[in-house]
Design a protein around this motif. Sequence first.
Motif, PDB file in Angstrom:
ATOM      1  N   MET A   1       1.087  -1.236   0.018  1.00  0.00           N
ATOM      2  CA  MET A   1       0.073  -0.097  -0.068  1.00  0.00           C
ATOM      3  C   MET A   1       0.888   1.248   0.032  1.00  0.00           C
ATOM      4  O   MET A   1       1.956   1.174   0.718  1.00  0.00           O
ATOM      5  N   LYS A   2       0.424   2.276  -0.729  1.00  0.00           N
ATOM      6  CA  LYS A   2       1.347   3.418  -0.766  1.00  0.00           C
ATOM      7  C   LYS A   2       0.459   4.604   0.049  1.00  0.00           C
ATOM      8  O   LYS A   2      -0.730   4.543  -0.124  1.00  0.00           O
ATOM      9  N   ALA A   3       1.116   5.543   0.571  1.00  0.00           N
ATOM     10  CA  ALA A   3       0.750   6.681   1.149  1.00  0.00           C
ATOM     11  C   ALA A   3       1.464   7.933   0.509  1.00  0.00           C
ATOM     12  O   ALA A   3       2.604   8.014   0.321  1.00  0.00           O
ATOM     13  N   ARG A   4       0.571   8.965   0.360  1.00  0.00           N
ATOM     14  CA  ARG A   4       1.320  10.374  -0.188  1.00  0.00           C
ATOM     15  C   ARG A   4       0.980  11.304   0.875  1.00  0.00           C
ATOM     16  O   ARG A   4      -0.519  11.318   1.162  1.00  0.00           O
ATOM     17  N   VAL A   5       1.890  12.103   1.406  1.00  0.00           N
ATOM     18  CA  VAL A   5       1.696  13.067   2.361  1.00  0.00           C
ATOM     19  C   VAL A   5       1.860  14.457   1.710  1.00  0.00           C
ATOM     20  O   VAL A   5       3.103  14.487   1.216  1.00  0.00           O
ATOM     21  N   HIS A   6       1.226  15.588   1.938  1.00  0.00           N
ATOM     22  CA  HIS A   6       1.214  16.662   1.189  1.00  0.00           C
ATOM     23  C   HIS A   6       1.384  17.609   2.550  1.00  0.00           C
ATOM     24  O   HIS A   6       0.589  17.601   3.324  1.00  0.00           O
ATOM     25  N   VAL A   7       2.567  18.449   2.688  1.00  0.00           N
ATOM     26  CA  VAL A   7       2.758  19.226   3.660  1.00  0.00           C
ATOM     27  C   VAL A   7       3.123  20.773   3.321  1.00  0.00           C
ATOM     28  O   VAL A   7       3.751  20.971   2.239  1.00  0.00           O
ATOM     29  N   MET A   8       2.058  21.493   3.853  1.00  0.00           N
ATOM     30  CA  MET A   8       2.250  23.084   3.460  1.00  0.00           C
ATOM     31  C   MET A   8       2.335  23.888   4.583  1.00  0.00           C
ATOM     32  O   MET A   8       1.716  23.409   5.578  1.00  0.00           O
ATOM     33  N   LEU A   9       2.862  24.966   4.565  1.00  0.00           N
ATOM     34  CA  LEU A   9       2.945  25.915   5.552  1.00  0.00           C
ATOM     35  C   LEU A   9       1.572  26.229   5.919  1.00  0.00           C
ATOM     36  O   LEU A   9       0.693  26.549   4.844  1.00  0.00           O
ATOM     37  N   LYS A  10       1.018  26.670   7.050  1.00  0.00           N
ATOM     38  CA  LYS A  10      -0.356  27.046   7.442  1.00  0.00           C
ATOM     39  C   LYS A  10      -0.574  28.394   6.843  1.00  0.00           C
ATOM     40  O   LYS A  10       0.450  29.327   6.639  1.00  0.00           O
ATOM     41  N   ASP A  11      -1.629  28.792   6.513  1.00  0.00           N
ATOM     42  CA  ASP A  11      -2.159  30.105   6.068  1.00  0.00           C
ATOM     43  C   ASP A  11      -1.581  31.296   7.058  1.00  0.00           C
ATOM     44  O   ASP A  11      -1.924  30.994   8.155  1.00  0.00           O
ATOM     45  N   GLY A  12      -1.054  32.168   6.652  1.00  0.00           N
ATOM     46  CA  GLY A  12      -0.530  33.044   7.414  1.00  0.00           C
ATOM     47  C   GLY A  12       1.037  33.123   8.074  1.00  0.00           C
ATOM     48  O   GLY A  12       1.464  34.110   8.497  1.00  0.00           O
ATOM     49  N   VAL A  13       1.527  31.918   7.719  1.00  0.00           N
ATOM     50  CA  VAL A  13       2.878  31.734   8.084  1.00  0.00           C
ATOM     51  C   VAL A  13       3.661  32.313   7.027  1.00  0.00           C
ATOM     52  O   VAL A  13       3.619  31.882   5.796  1.00  0.00           O
ATOM     53  N   LEU A  14       4.664  32.966   7.192  1.00  0.00           N
ATOM     54  CA  LEU A  14       5.694  33.582   6.013  1.00  0.00           C
ATOM     55  C   LEU A  14       6.501  32.484   5.498  1.00  0.00           C
ATOM     56  O   LEU A  14       6.736  31.620   6.097  1.00  0.00           O
ATOM     57  N   ASP A  15       6.424  32.455   4.141  1.00  0.00           N
ATOM     58  CA  ASP A  15       7.049  31.532   3.257  1.00  0.00           C
ATOM     59  C   ASP A  15       8.076  32.070   2.448  1.00  0.00           C
ATOM     60  O   ASP A  15       8.060  32.674   1.425  1.00  0.00           O
ATOM     61  N   PRO A  16       9.376  32.154   3.132  1.00  0.00           N
ATOM     62  CA  PRO A  16      10.695  33.150   2.608  1.00  0.00           C
ATOM     63  C   PRO A  16      11.022  32.275   1.063  1.00  0.00           C
ATOM     64  O   PRO A  16      11.238  32.832   0.278  1.00  0.00           O
ATOM     65  N   GLN A  17      10.890  30.868   1.053  1.00  0.00           N
ATOM     66  CA  GLN A  17      11.339  30.268  -0.025  1.00  0.00           C
ATOM     67  C   GLN A  17      10.062  30.542  -0.971  1.00  0.00           C
ATOM     68  O   GLN A  17      10.625  30.539  -2.507  1.00  0.00           O
ATOM     69  N   GLY A  18       8.814  30.467  -0.840  1.00  0.00           N
ATOM     70  CA  GLY A  18       7.879  30.971  -2.039  1.00  0.00           C
ATOM     71  C   GLY A  18       8.246  32.209  -2.366  1.00  0.00           C
ATOM     72  O   GLY A  18       7.898  32.516  -3.651  1.00  0.00           O
TER      73      GLY A  18
END
Length: 79
Positions: A1-18
């Motif tokens: 079985m495979k699992a895929r996890v998508h991880v993102m910064l929460k809204d309002g958290v500064l994303d300097p890389q983005g």
Amino acid sequence: MKARVHVMLKDGVLDPQGEAVRHALGSLGFSGVEGVRMGKVIELELQATDAAQAEAEVRQMCERLLANTVIEKYTVEIA
């Protein structure tokens, strides 16, 4: 079985890389990009045969290691 996890910064958290990517895209002539959020995708190969049990286990992995739940949100897909 495979699992895929998508991880993102929460809204309002500064994303300097983005923000750096958005700026670089503008420098390359892509002027229509108003915002970029960077995240990560984690793929797991699991021995589990029960999808509900696998999802519960992967969620525990996220809570304990794969995501910083203070500043990140995540979604889990089981296939």
